[in-house]
Design an enzyme around this catalytic site. Structure first.
Site, mmCIF file in Angstrom:
data_model
loop_
_atom_site.group_PDB
_atom_site.id
_atom_site.type_symbol
_atom_site.label_atom_id
_atom_site.label_comp_id
_atom_site.label_asym_id
_atom_site.label_seq_id
_atom_site.Cartn_x
_atom_site.Cartn_y
_atom_site.Cartn_z
ATOM 1 N N LYS A 1 0.852 -1.191 0.000
ATOM 2 C CA LYS A 1 0.000 0.000 0.000
ATOM 3 C C LYS A 1 0.887 1.241 0.000
ATOM 4 O O LYS A 1 1.572 1.529 0.973
ATOM 5 C CB LYS A 1 -0.906 0.047 1.233
ATOM 6 C CG LYS A 1 -1.956 1.181 1.118
ATOM 7 C CD LYS A 1 -2.531 1.582 2.452
ATOM 8 C CE LYS A 1 -1.712 2.631 3.168
ATOM 9 N NZ LYS A 1 -1.718 3.959 2.487
ATOM 10 N N ALA B 1 1.592 5.349 0.128
ATOM 11 C CA ALA B 1 0.940 6.467 0.820
ATOM 12 C C ALA B 1 -0.109 7.085 -0.097
ATOM 13 O O ALA B 1 0.119 7.264 -1.301
ATOM 14 C CB ALA B 1 1.983 7.511 1.211
ATOM 15 N N GLU C 1 10.474 1.132 10.372
ATOM 16 C CA GLU C 1 11.428 2.238 10.274
ATOM 17 C C GLU C 1 10.622 3.491 10.536
ATOM 18 O O GLU C 1 9.820 3.911 9.712
ATOM 19 C CB GLU C 1 12.097 2.250 8.893
ATOM 20 C CG GLU C 1 13.384 3.064 8.847
ATOM 21 C CD GLU C 1 13.156 4.489 8.412
ATOM 22 O OE1 GLU C 1 12.978 5.350 9.311
ATOM 23 O OE2 GLU C 1 13.162 4.744 7.197
ATOM 24 N N CYS D 1 13.384 11.060 7.563
ATOM 25 C CA CYS D 1 13.372 10.428 8.885
ATOM 26 C C CYS D 1 14.670 10.679 9.648
ATOM 27 O O CYS D 1 14.667 10.700 10.883
ATOM 28 C CB CYS D 1 13.126 8.930 8.746
ATOM 29 S SG CYS D 1 14.309 8.094 7.672
ATOM 30 N N GLU E 1 9.328 15.632 16.340
ATOM 31 C CA GLU E 1 9.755 15.523 14.945
ATOM 32 C C GLU E 1 8.948 16.504 14.102
ATOM 33 O O GLU E 1 7.742 16.353 13.931
ATOM 34 C CB GLU E 1 9.565 14.099 14.435
ATOM 35 C CG GLU E 1 10.133 13.887 13.042
ATOM 36 C CD GLU E 1 10.009 12.446 12.572
ATOM 37 O OE1 GLU E 1 10.913 11.982 11.863
ATOM 38 O OE2 GLU E 1 9.005 11.790 12.914
#
Length: 534
Positions: free
Chosen positions: A225, A227, A301, A336, A433
């Site tokens: 899938k 995004a 992750e 990230c 973040e």
């Protein structure tokens, strides 16, 4: 998986791409840009034909069971690019059934030699290379990232994944074990089975192949899938998978939303493993879904708040400033491993802040298809508004806004390059973040102090240290709780190198032999023999 192309140092890259005013970044590969310059990069495809907007199951394009579609939006214009078939549980069920059939004993995929799987991955790599301009165009159209980055970073990284893991296909082997007694004991390394892959919007094609390539090398089958914000390149990839000759059902692509299609993958009793790249919050949901279903294997992750520690004794202050800048602002801060906590020793602090502000003000924002632009828009309105709220919190909590801090222009999800100084560890901008073009510069005095502060976070994805003292460098590298530590560099990585996080930055590893093992199960076979001889 997170994520490109950092074999050169930042200053050398800056010289090579002087015409574009750009230096590279992306957290996943050492692959060099070879000698490409902006003059060697073909122009993007104007008004590309959007052929692939359906669900891909069993090597066929189908509409969603519900008949619903969802829009994918251009973050530059805030207008709909096209509508995509919206997969949900019913479509995931169909895709998992197709994958399960492809994984049955005796199927063409299960009987295929490992060397032939490698050939298929190389063939797919050839097709990705052939369609590089189209894929880079679609990536920029859907994500808003500069076309220069899509073409010279994301596409070479995607290709490197295919080439590297193709080499692993016939090198996944078991062991013969000298167990005591009259027994012959050996291990088989078997594919885990049906893999559910869920990919993020910041590097859509690259991370899709970061999961598909090792899964196929190991002999698994995949239901992926993408995004919902950025499905276009992954759907184009599906067409290339079919063209390469990958058997039906081995790779299936189901675009849709996380709470529906994503949840259906994570909860499915016939999915053996989920590989996810995205937020820590969603990672927790996936862990829970695994526990409440069939205890499927999980690799995650997740997010990060990576410390980038700069000592006053750095070899080259300008180079350290440039790398720290690139570590934050590359891909509009949507990485990230963004070096979003820049710790600078007090003796160097004022100079470092001044030079960082100068770089931020010079970094070009605008049309991502322009070769002179370094930053495009944020991905969508949700991320855009979140970043602006965090910037406002920094101002309210007492950080000094050195530059930026607001919207860039009046159309699109553009945010000014923002630098804060006088940041303290208790501020939201130092803890959360941000995933945007916002640099927080914090001051420290001693190595012991900065080590404790660097570790004072729930995250542990990456870290970096800049110093000419090898003792300091090794002390930081061995003390910081992070899955990757860079010394006098940033974002240097490769598909051959394991990548993943400590603490709430994830579980498992992507890349290298460790990344292949994530898609394997170990089976022990013990046979009684009449007599065993050495």
């Amino acid at each position: 998986m997170h994520k490109v192309l950092r074999a050169f140092t930042v200053p050398l890259l800056t010289k090579k791409l002087a015409a574009a005013g750009s230096s590279r970044g992306f957290s996943k590969t050492l692959t060099a840009m070879s000698t490409e310059t902006t003059t060697a990069i073909p122009p993007h495809i104007s008004n590309p034909e959007l052929i692939y907007t359906q669900i891909f199951i069993n090597n066929k394009w189908v509409n969603s069971v519900s008949g619903r579609t969802f829009p994918t939006v251009n973050p530059v214009t805030e207008k709909v690019i096209c509508h995509i078939q919206e997969g949900d549980k019913a479509d995931v069920d169909k895709a998992v059934a197709a994958a399960s059939a492809a994984f049955e004993l005796g199927s063409p995929w299960r009987r295929m030699d490992a060397a032939q799987r490698a050939i298929l991955l190389h063939r797919l790599g050839d097709l990705v290379e052939r369609d590089r301009t189209m894929l880079a165009t679609l990536e920029t159209l859907d994500t808003g990232k500069p076309y220069l980055s899509s073409y010279t970073d994301d596409l070479p990284f995607a290709l490197k994944q295919l080439r590297y893991f193709a080499g692993w296909a016939d090198k996944i082997t078991g062991k013969t074990i000298p167990a005591p007694g009259n027994y012959f004991c050996y291990t088989r390394v078997e594919p885990v089975g049906v893999v559910g892959a869920i990919t993020p919007w910041n590097f859509p094609l690259a991370i899709a192949l970061q999961k598909i390539a090792p899964a196929l090398a190991a002999g698994c089958v995949v239901v992926l899938k993408p995004a919902e914000q950025t499905p276009l390149t992954t759907l184009h990839l599906a067409s290339l998978i079919k063209e390469a000759g990958v058997p039906p059902g081995v790779v299936n692509i189901v675009p849709g939303y996380g709470p529906t299609a994503g949840a259906a993958i994570c909860e499915h009793q016939d999915v053996d493993k989920v590989s996810f790249t995205g937020s820590t919050e969603v990672g927790k949901v996936i862990m829970s879904a695994s526990g409440q279903s069939n205890l499927k294997r999980i690799s995650l992750e997740l997010g990060g708040k990576s410390p980038n520690i700069v000592f006053a004794d750095v070899h080259d202050v300008d180079q350290a400033v440039a790398m720290a800048h690139d570590a934050v602002f590359y891909n509009m801060g949507q990485s990230c491993v963004s070096g979003s906590r820049t710790y600078v020793q007090e003796k160097l602090y004022d100079e470092f802040v001044r030079k960082s502000v100068d770089l931020a003000r010079k970094r070009a924002i605008g049309d991502p298809f322009s070769m002179s632009v370094q930053n495009g828009p944020q991905i969508d309105s949700e991320q855009f508004n979140k970043i602006l709220r965090l910037i406002e919190s920094g101002k309210q909590q007492g950080a000094k806004l050195e530059c930026g801090g607001g919207r860039h222009g009046d159309k699109g999800y553009f945010i000014e390059n923002t630098v804060f100084s006088n940041v303290t560890d208790d501020m939201r901008i130092a803890k959360e973040e941000i995933f945007g073009p916002v640099q927080q510069i914090l001051k420290f005095k001693t190595m012991d102090e900065v080590t404790k502060r660097a570790n004072n976070t729930t995250y542990g994805l990456a870290a970096a240290v800049f110093t000419k003292d090898i003792d300091k460098a090794l002390s930081i590298a061995h003390s910081v709780k992070a899955g990757t530590v860079w010394v006098n560099c940033y974002d240097v990585a490769d598909p051959s190198v394991p990548f993943g996080g400590f603490k709430m930055s994830g579980l498992g590893r992507e890349g290298g032999e460790d990344g292949v093992k994530e898609f394997c199960e170990i089976k022990t076979v013990t046979i009684k023999v009449p007599e065993k001889n050495s």
